[in-house]
Design a protein around this motif. Sequence first.
Motif, PDB file in Angstrom:
ATOM      1  N   THR A  56      13.469 -21.597   7.487  1.00 51.89           N
ATOM      2  CA  THR A  56      14.178 -21.369   8.738  1.00 51.89           C
ATOM      3  C   THR A  56      15.678 -21.339   8.499  1.00 51.89           C
ATOM      4  OG1 THR A  56      13.963 -23.725   9.206  1.00 51.89           O
ATOM      5  CG2 THR A  56      12.314 -22.281  10.150  1.00 51.89           C
ATOM      6  N   ASN A  57      16.289 -22.484   8.258  1.00 51.80           N
ATOM      7  CA  ASN A  57      17.698 -22.532   7.867  1.00 51.80           C
ATOM      8  C   ASN A  57      17.764 -22.564   6.340  1.00 51.80           C
ATOM      9  OD1 ASN A  57      18.621 -22.625  10.560  1.00 51.80           O
ATOM     10  ND2 ASN A  57      18.131 -24.802  10.647  1.00 51.80           N
ATOM     11  N   GLY A  58      17.573 -21.393   5.729  1.00 49.90           N
ATOM     12  CA  GLY A  58      17.341 -21.358   4.290  1.00 49.90           C
ATOM     13  C   GLY A  58      15.943 -21.893   4.045  1.00 49.90           C
ATOM     14  N   TYR A  59      15.822 -23.001   3.293  1.00 49.02           N
ATOM     15  CA  TYR A  59      14.504 -23.612   3.186  1.00 49.02           C
ATOM     16  C   TYR A  59      14.486 -25.013   3.802  1.00 49.02           C
ATOM     17  CZ  TYR A  59      16.134 -25.882  -1.205  1.00 49.02           C
ATOM     18  OH  TYR A  59      16.811 -26.609  -2.152  1.00 49.02           O
ATOM     19  N   PHE A  60      15.449 -25.303   4.698  1.00 49.88           N
ATOM     20  CA  PHE A  60      15.405 -26.491   5.527  1.00 49.88           C
ATOM     21  C   PHE A  60      14.729 -26.134   6.854  1.00 49.88           C
ATOM     22  CE2 PHE A  60      18.736 -29.678   3.923  1.00 49.88           C
ATOM     23  CZ  PHE A  60      18.623 -29.246   2.606  1.00 49.88           C
ATOM     24  N   SER A  61      14.107 -27.126   7.482  1.00 54.58           N
ATOM     25  CA  SER A  61      13.489 -26.904   8.776  1.00 54.58           C
ATOM     26  C   SER A  61      14.545 -26.733   9.863  1.00 54.58           C
ATOM     27  CB  SER A  61      12.583 -28.085   9.138  1.00 54.58           C
ATOM     28  OG  SER A  61      12.051 -27.934  10.436  1.00 54.58           O
ATOM     29  N   HIS A  62      14.169 -26.076  10.968  1.00 56.37           N
ATOM     30  CA  HIS A  62      15.088 -25.946  12.104  1.00 56.37           C
ATOM     31  C   HIS A  62      15.271 -27.271  12.830  1.00 56.37           C
ATOM     32  CE1 HIS A  62      11.229 -25.747  14.204  1.00 56.37           C
ATOM     33  NE2 HIS A  62      11.862 -25.934  15.340  1.00 56.37           N
ATOM     34  N   GLY A  63      14.376 -28.239  12.596  1.00 53.81           N
ATOM     35  CA  GLY A  63      14.498 -29.557  13.197  1.00 53.81           C
ATOM     36  C   GLY A  63      13.532 -30.521  12.559  1.00 53.81           C
ATOM     37  N   TYR A  64      13.796 -31.823  12.718  1.00 51.41           N
ATOM     38  CA  TYR A  64      12.932 -32.862  12.164  1.00 51.41           C
ATOM     39  C   TYR A  64      12.553 -33.824  13.282  1.00 51.41           C
ATOM     40  CZ  TYR A  64      14.592 -30.987   7.752  1.00 51.41           C
ATOM     41  OH  TYR A  64      14.893 -30.131   6.718  1.00 51.41           O
ATOM     42  N   GLY A  65      11.249 -33.975  13.500  1.00 49.65           N
ATOM     43  CA  GLY A  65      10.737 -34.705  14.644  1.00 49.65           C
ATOM     44  C   GLY A  65      10.452 -33.734  15.775  1.00 49.65           C
ATOM     45  N   MET A  66       9.329 -33.930  16.485  1.00 48.45           N
ATOM     46  CA  MET A  66       8.909 -32.956  17.489  1.00 48.45           C
ATOM     47  C   MET A  66       9.882 -32.858  18.648  1.00 48.45           C
ATOM     48  SD  MET A  66       6.466 -30.912  16.987  1.00 48.45           S
ATOM     49  CE  MET A  66       5.477 -31.869  15.842  1.00 48.45           C
ATOM     50  N   LYS A  67      10.543 -33.974  19.026  1.00 52.05           N
ATOM     51  CA  LYS A  67      11.524 -33.908  20.105  1.00 52.05           C
ATOM     52  C   LYS A  67      12.729 -33.077  19.686  1.00 52.05           C
ATOM     53  CE  LYS A  67      10.156 -38.237  22.333  1.00 52.05           C
ATOM     54  NZ  LYS A  67      10.573 -39.573  22.803  1.00 52.05           N
ATOM     55  N   ALA A  68      13.198 -33.265  18.456  1.00 53.00           N
ATOM     56  CA  ALA A  68      14.314 -32.458  17.957  1.00 53.00           C
ATOM     57  C   ALA A  68      13.918 -30.993  17.852  1.00 53.00           C
ATOM     58  CB  ALA A  68      14.780 -32.981  16.601  1.00 53.00           C
ATOM     59  N   LYS A  69      12.688 -30.722  17.448  1.00 53.30           N
ATOM     60  CA  LYS A  69      12.241 -29.337  17.324  1.00 53.30           C
ATOM     61  C   LYS A  69      12.225 -28.630  18.671  1.00 53.30           C
ATOM     62  CE  LYS A  69       9.585 -29.855  13.059  1.00 53.30           C
ATOM     63  NZ  LYS A  69       8.256 -29.788  12.411  1.00 53.30           N
ATOM     64  N   GLY A  70      11.934 -29.362  19.743  1.00 55.96           N
ATOM     65  CA  GLY A  70      11.983 -28.764  21.065  1.00 55.96           C
ATOM     66  C   GLY A  70      13.382 -28.447  21.533  1.00 55.96           C
ATOM     67  N   MET A  71      14.405 -29.018  20.852  1.00 59.19           N
ATOM     68  CA  MET A  71      15.818 -28.794  21.195  1.00 59.19           C
ATOM     69  C   MET A  71      16.535 -28.059  20.060  1.00 59.19           C
ATOM     70  SD  MET A  71      16.602 -32.471  22.987  1.00 59.19           S
ATOM     71  CE  MET A  71      18.284 -32.053  23.462  1.00 59.19           C
ATOM     72  N   ALA A  72      15.792 -27.241  19.309  1.00 58.01           N
ATOM     73  CA  ALA A  72      16.343 -26.431  18.218  1.00 58.01           C
ATOM     74  C   ALA A  72      16.976 -27.276  17.125  1.00 58.01           C
ATOM     75  CB  ALA A  72      17.351 -25.417  18.755  1.00 58.01           C
ATOM     76  N   GLY A  73      16.588 -28.539  17.028  1.00 58.73           N
ATOM     77  CA  GLY A  73      17.082 -29.402  15.960  1.00 58.73           C
ATOM     78  C   GLY A  73      18.303 -30.212  16.310  1.00 58.73           C
ATOM     79  N   ALA A  74      18.826 -30.104  17.533  1.00 59.78           N
ATOM     80  CA  ALA A  74      20.031 -30.842  17.921  1.00 59.78           C
ATOM     81  C   ALA A  74      19.669 -32.310  18.144  1.00 59.78           C
ATOM     82  CB  ALA A  74      20.634 -30.234  19.177  1.00 59.78           C
ATOM     83  N   ALA A  75      19.952 -33.178  17.153  1.00 67.26           N
ATOM     84  CA  ALA A  75      19.520 -34.574  17.226  1.00 67.26           C
ATOM     85  C   ALA A  75      20.507 -35.554  16.615  1.00 67.26           C
ATOM     86  CB  ALA A  75      18.155 -34.730  16.536  1.00 67.26           C
ATOM     87  N   THR A  76      21.679 -35.102  16.185  1.00 69.57           N
ATOM     88  CA  THR A  76      22.625 -35.983  15.497  1.00 69.57           C
ATOM     89  C   THR A  76      23.141 -37.090  16.407  1.00 69.57           C
ATOM     90  OG1 THR A  76      23.323 -34.104  14.151  1.00 69.57           O
ATOM     91  CG2 THR A  76      24.721 -36.047  14.099  1.00 69.57           C
ATOM     92  N   ALA A  77      23.295 -36.805  17.694  1.00 70.74           N
ATOM     93  CA  ALA A  77      23.873 -37.778  18.631  1.00 70.74           C
ATOM     94  C   ALA A  77      22.848 -38.321  19.615  1.00 70.74           C
ATOM     95  CB  ALA A  77      25.041 -37.149  19.385  1.00 70.74           C
TER      96      ALA A  77
END
Length: 463
Positions: free
Chosen positions: A24-45
């Motif tokens: 997805t982002n190269g060979y990193f996932s677009h998100g980690y954890g199902m909640k983050a995946k539902g928000m396109a990976g936005a989980a830093t904060a």
Amino acid sequence: MKTNKVITSLLVVGIFSSPLAHATNGYFSHGYGMKAKGMAGAATATASDTFGGANNPASMVWVGDRLDVGVDWFKPIRSSERTGAGDPTLNGSVSSDSNGFAIPEFGYNKMLNQNMSLGITVYGNGGMNTDYAGGQLPYGGTCANPSLPGTPTGGFNPGTGTDPATSTYNLLCGNGRLGVDLMQLMIAPTVAYKVNETNSIGISPLLGYQKFKADGLEAFSGFSTDASSLTGKGYDSATGLGVRVGWQGKVSDTVTLGAAYSSKMKYGKFDKYKGLFAEEGGFDTPANWNVGIAIKAMPKMTVAIDYQKIDYSGVNSVGNPSTTACDGVAAAPCVGGGVPGSLGGTDGRGFGWGDVRIVKLGVEHEYSDVLTLRAGYSKNNNPISSSDVTFNIIAPGVITTHYTLGFTYATAKDAEITMAYMHAKEDSVTGSSLFNSWTGGTSGTETIKMFQDSLGIAYGIKW
């Protein structure tokens, strides 16, 4: 939660984490954890589950005692094509046969006291995964031409026999099936600490295990420092170490900030493929960092924005260009006994991936006491340039745009089900074939394409 149950769950996830195929982002996932995946990976904060070891270790101390287990069904559709070659025996197209992958996830967190937590996150990377059938190119022609200039063996590949009916080539003039498979399992034990009522810090030592294999690259044997360790050697594995650190702080009643940094993960060598990867089989996970903000835009709505950078250029086997000054040169030292440093050398060829910069936007809405809805969008630059298309036929990490949806439904006071869907629209890169260096510019152009969908479900419990 008994310790033996947690250990058993971790082992099960580790065993079944082998068939990973993010791209997805190269060979990193677009998100980690199902909640983050539902928000396109936005989980830093944000701090809503136990995947801080992959997103931001500092978030874990705000999560409480919790366990998350899930699986994501990931479907990447990849294809490659060569057109416009002066010799029509080089023209062809193919789609990857492996298109469905189950990707598990696991997280656990325990509060040691009101200010400190100890947890673990298990997640995967991968995505340099393709599985093309052979036989696209007929016997003879350019693939077997013994008079091509600038190739150490006087040609690409003499083939597997002399019978035109059985001696065909894959799209890169190799024998049989063509493709690679890279799988990475990360285990991130995490300690997080509340500095005060609004700030926390965290650290996650990263323990990595990776597997790799490559098939159908015989046409590049003459460009390798060790052709016996280039292709068709089955799986090889290596272990690695790194560290991720993070901070999270609530700066007001409505705004939370976060930042995390992961060092390069140093791995042992892929000895079976020391004639393919730079540094005699080196393949490290690149350093990466992310910053984010979460804004309580309304009493029941949170908007999260992340910025992430992945330093692929800092790993020679990934970031080094796939072209060299020797391409197409029919004179010493570029011919005879292989091209020094071309494949497998200290500063040898790579896949030519540039650094990836990603902007992620996610929205979360508490629709009711039992239902939370999510949506997200992310955009990144393409790591692959047109000059590196040929090598990336086996690693077409061209995705740049993701759209996501998700929800969490509370099944009980302290238990919930989360689902997330992702669609990555089709992206492609077209460029002049590397074979043009040896055929006088008569090998046409190549195009690599991919689009993706994924659907995942996770169960979370608090106590």
